[in-house]
Design an enzyme around this catalytic site. Structure first.
Site, PDB file in Angstrom:
ATOM      1  N   HIS A 424      76.581  28.964  -2.377  1.00 11.07           N
ATOM      2  CA  HIS A 424      77.358  28.775  -1.150  1.00 11.07           C
ATOM      3  C   HIS A 424      78.179  30.012  -0.792  1.00 11.07           C
ATOM      4  O   HIS A 424      78.201  30.456   0.359  1.00 11.07           O
ATOM      5  CB  HIS A 424      78.276  27.549  -1.301  1.00 11.07           C
ATOM      6  CG  HIS A 424      79.166  27.342  -0.125  1.00 11.07           C
ATOM      7  ND1 HIS A 424      80.460  27.838  -0.077  1.00 11.07           N
ATOM      8  CD2 HIS A 424      78.948  26.726   1.060  1.00 11.07           C
ATOM      9  CE1 HIS A 424      80.991  27.522   1.090  1.00 11.07           C
ATOM     10  NE2 HIS A 424      80.106  26.842   1.792  1.00 11.07           N
ATOM     11  N   CYS A 754      61.918  67.961  -5.172  1.00 10.44           N
ATOM     12  CA  CYS A 754      62.647  66.719  -5.451  1.00 10.44           C
ATOM     13  C   CYS A 754      63.867  66.970  -6.346  1.00 10.44           C
ATOM     14  O   CYS A 754      64.416  66.054  -6.928  1.00 10.44           O
ATOM     15  CB  CYS A 754      61.732  65.684  -6.102  1.00 10.44           C
ATOM     16  SG  CYS A 754      60.974  66.227  -7.641  1.00 10.44           S
TER      17      CYS A 754
END
Length: 803
Positions: A424, A754
């Site tokens: 919830h 990279c």
């Protein structure tokens, strides 16, 4: 107007009559039953019947009067007036004709299932429910396993009364709905005996990032209420939607939840109720669903989404509930509603939250959303104490349910001890757009009352609670203002956790996906320890058993977990290229994995020791490397992610490259077959000096500027004393990089970088563009900045050519 409508006669057009939930059930039965989607039958007591009940019971005016006396900001007043209205409804008898119709329909449903008094679920379905922008999630009551006429009538009336719970009244006030124009339809649906099986929720997107190309399934034993209440962390499954549609069984995540408890039915004084019981240890270590069941549910989710999108005239992600009957073994969808957080939002910009300072971590848990929030902690353990909460505070509690909603909407963040992604607190915080961390286990204990705290959900699946207010930035990137570039701008990504949210960045793929993060966070065990499991000591075996519980075959555990981690990154950017580097741990890092100390040597300088290619083909490690190859093969061929390109790091000689390629072929990864390309890291001077020879056996270079700098200048990257000597901008390093790119262009092979340099030094990015590099890969936090820089430099070069 009719008082009763059967699901088969209801469509989405009937929302004003039967509410969102019932309309969806009818829509699925009518439109998707022929496509194999199974929904339990039932009927709806209409909004007209509800209004008629208020009118004939002469309670409408009394309800209106009590509502006019409510102050939603006064929690005590809200609760008292709410109870007055609900008591009034419960004491008022149904009109005789309505009662008769309900009982006749119930008898007909019982006969359909061959029973005298069948068990049913009685569900609230408000006429303003499950609408985009207003989910009303969990605000109205549902009563399960109701059997018998008397119990049915009582459950129906209780559903109608739940229209006036404090949380529902407060929510309608916030959303601007007129209380007396919203009706409560009630659905009476054949019960699925998930108390004897399992149940859960399903979303046709990633709930945190809004990434649309996956189906997310959560499951638990028994009734699904345990997920919503946050009392367990459910199993989590992810399926790649596009690949599923192509026929691939692309389950790209299987995460075992902590399902120590489950909710089942119980009888008390001849009344059916529920109780929470312990789950046997052997079931805790099992997944709630088989692979076939995961794929079946995902297919249903895609079909429901496709149908609702067609009805809406736009893409409409869905929020569904499912249940598996423990008696028949059958799977069912029991609810469907539009997803209200991401589904109604058109993404025109990307908002990035970035923590600017450091602080003491008080606790951590599952992050909900991607924001950072700050405020004074208010620890409230009982819903009766919510009147003490003030606007702007951070709610710290064990778990929430719908009764907490009045204060959740004024909180600047939420921290709970229990709960998972679909509890919830998670659902409501997403809808409210506030940061939330659930499942910390100890938040209410380690956070002090009134303490200033920062909650950070910006780093992926794990969220952190810090002591004090730590500075942070909120950066908005307008996606429509970012230019296209000839040079590809890609990302360096280690953790699959951030892949989905990073997919919205205006980039061209992944230039470096590091396996090490998957090893460290998801596998956690040294591959040789898994291969030699029976030879290990008892303590290590016990630790490994706990991690690998659902997998009997330890090797299969490694292959699947690695394949799934890689696949989440590849799915996020599909069909754009995703370069996956084989593991590049050094021996001291490998030793940190469980069982690793038994298989790793103690090297004086691991940075230039047993790593990369030389490790892969060695007799001591090659069986582990073959498992890595099988994982990539599984991701490419079984899951269909052909956009994955494997890359070999730290390959010192051409001969080493040939040995690794031969091993890859043995594992079913043959360069050139099934469009497989294989790149090699260019990070050793020998790679540049013999570039022509390396590029004969590989399809391209990805330049690792960190190691290339280390080995060119004779630096130890781990040694801070000599770190000042130089970096990637050193002319010797730049000459090597220029030469490597030149050779790739000459041989028409891929050239990329990279390393950290483009992320750190803008002038280095300009240098790479001038050299004609094909791809620049940077960290996500500088991707937009790099894209703009690349575009600017390309314009300068173009202007220079035209002068």
């Amino acid at each position: 107007m009719k008082s009763i409508l059967w699901f088969k006669d209801i469509t989405l057009e009937d929302v004003p009559s039967v509410g969102g939930k019932n309309a969806s059930l009818g829509e699925m039965i009518g439109a998707l039953k022929k496509e194999g989607v199974t929904v339990p039958d039932g009927f709806a007591i209409t909004a007209a019947a509800y209004f008629d009940f208020l009118k004939k019971g002469k309670i409408k005016d009394k309800i209106e009067k009590t509502l006019s006396e409510i102050d939603v900001k006064n929690v005590r007043n809200l609760h008292r007036r709410s109870k007055q209205i609900r008591d009034l409804i419960l004491k008022t008898p149904f009109p005789l004709n309505l009662e008769k119709e309900i009982l006749e329909s119930y008898q007909k449903l019982s006969e359909e299932y061959g029973e005298k008094s069948t068990d049913v679920a009685v569900r609230s379905s408000a006429t303003a429910e499950d609408l985009p922008g207003a989910s009303f999630a969990g605000l109205h009551e549902t009563y399960l396993n109701i059997r018998g006429e008397k119990n049915l009538l009582l459950a129906v009336k209780r559903c109608m009364a739940s229209l006036f719970t404090p949380r529902a009244i407060s929510y309608r006030e916030e959303k601007g709905f007129n209380h007396m124009k919203v009706a409560l339809s009630v659905g009476v649906q054949k019960m699925v005996r998930s108390d004897l099986g399992c149940s859960g929720v399903m979303f046709t997107l990633d709930t945190e990032s809004g990434f649309p190309d996956v189906v997310l399934i959560n499951g638990t034993w028994g009734l699904g209420e345990m997920i919503v209440q946050g009392k367990i962390i459910p199993d989590e499954f992810l399926v790649a939607k596009k690949l599923l549609l192509k026929g691939y069984p692309a389950i790209i995540r299987k995460e075992l939840g902590t399902k120590r408890k489950k909710m089942i039915y119980a009888k008390r004084r001849d009344k059916v109720t529920t109780k929470i019981v312990n789950v046997p240890s052997q079931d805790q270590r099992k997944f709630t669903l088989s692979d076939n069941e995961i794929l079946k549910l995902a297919e249903w989710g895609v079909k429901v989404e496709r149908h609702y999108s067609k009805r809406a005239g736009r893409h409409q992600p869905m929020d569904l509930e499912w249940a598996k009957d423990g008696k028949s073994g059958g799977l069912f969808l029991i609810q469907a509603r539009p997803e209200t957080v991401h589904g109604a939002r058109e993404r025109k910009s990307l908002i990035e939250y970035r923590l600017e300072g450091k602080g003491k971590i008080l606790t951590k848990g599952i992050s909900i959303g991607e924001k950072i929030g700050q405020g004074r902690a208010n620890i409230i353990k009982d819903v009766k104490e919510i009147g003490k909460f003030k606007k702007g505070e951070i709610l710290v509690t064990k778990i929430t349910d719908p009764d907490w909603e009045p204060i959740m909407k004024i909180a600047s963040g939420i921290v709970t001890d229990s709960g998972g992604r679909t509890c919830h607190a998670a659902i409501i915080s997403r809808e409210l757009g506030i940061p939330c961390i659930v499942g910390t286990k100890n938040g209410t204990e380690v956070i002090s009352q009134n303490q200033e705290i920062t909650i950070d959900c910006s780093k992926g699946e794990e969220g952190f609670v810090y002591k004090g207010k730590i500075p942070f930035k909120k950066i908005e990137h307008r996606l429509d203002e970012i230019p296209k570039t000839k040079t590809r701008v890609c990302l360096n990504i280690g953790s699959p956790d951030i892949a989905f949210r990073s997919s919205f960045l205006p980039v061209d793929g992944i230039g470096l996906a590091r396996e090490e993060f998957i090893f460290a966070s998801e596998i956690r065990v040294h591959p040789l320890a898994l291969l030699n499991f029976e030879k290990l000591d008892k303590k290590t075996k016990k630790e490994i058993e706990k991690i690998t519980a659902p997998w009997k075959d330890k090797k299969q555990f490694f292959v699947e977990k690695l394949a799934q981690g890689i696949s989440r990154i590849a799915t996020a950017f599909y069909p754009r290229e995703v370069i996956v580097r084989f593991s590049d741990f050094k021996s001291n890092e490998y030793a940190q994995l469980i069982g690793g100390d038994k298989f790793e040597p103690k090297e004086p300088n691991p940075m230039i020791g047993w790593r990369g290619a030389s490790r892969y083909y060695s007799e001591e490690f090659k069986e582990a490397f073959l498992l890595e190859c099988k994982a990539i093969k599984k991701a490419r061929e079984e899951y269909g992610l052909k956009n994955i390109v494997p890359m070999v790091p730290f390959c010192r000689t051409v001969e080493e490259g040939k040995k690794v390629l031969l091993l890859m072929k043995k594992a079913g990864l043959e360069r050139g077959k099934n469009d497989l390309k294989v790149y090699v890291m260019c990070e050793i001077p020998s790679n540049v000096i013999l570039a022509k020879e390396f590029l004969k056996i590989f399809d391209g270079f990805s330049i690792g500027s960190n190691d290339l700098t280390q080995l060119t200048l004779g630096l130890d990257r781990d040694n801070a004393i000599i770190a000042h000597v130089g970096n990637e901008r050193n002319e010797a390093v730049k000459r090597l990089i220029r030469e490597a790119i030149k050779e790739c262009r000459k041989q028409k092979k891929y050239s990329g970088i990279c390393g950290d340099a483009p992320s750190t030094f803008p002038e280095f990015t300009r240098f790479l563009i001038d050299c004609g590099i094909e791809s620049i890969s940077v960290n996500p936090d500088v991707a937009v900045r790099t894209k703009l820089l690349v575009a600017e430099q390309e314009r300068k070069i173009k202007r220079g050519k035209n002068m």
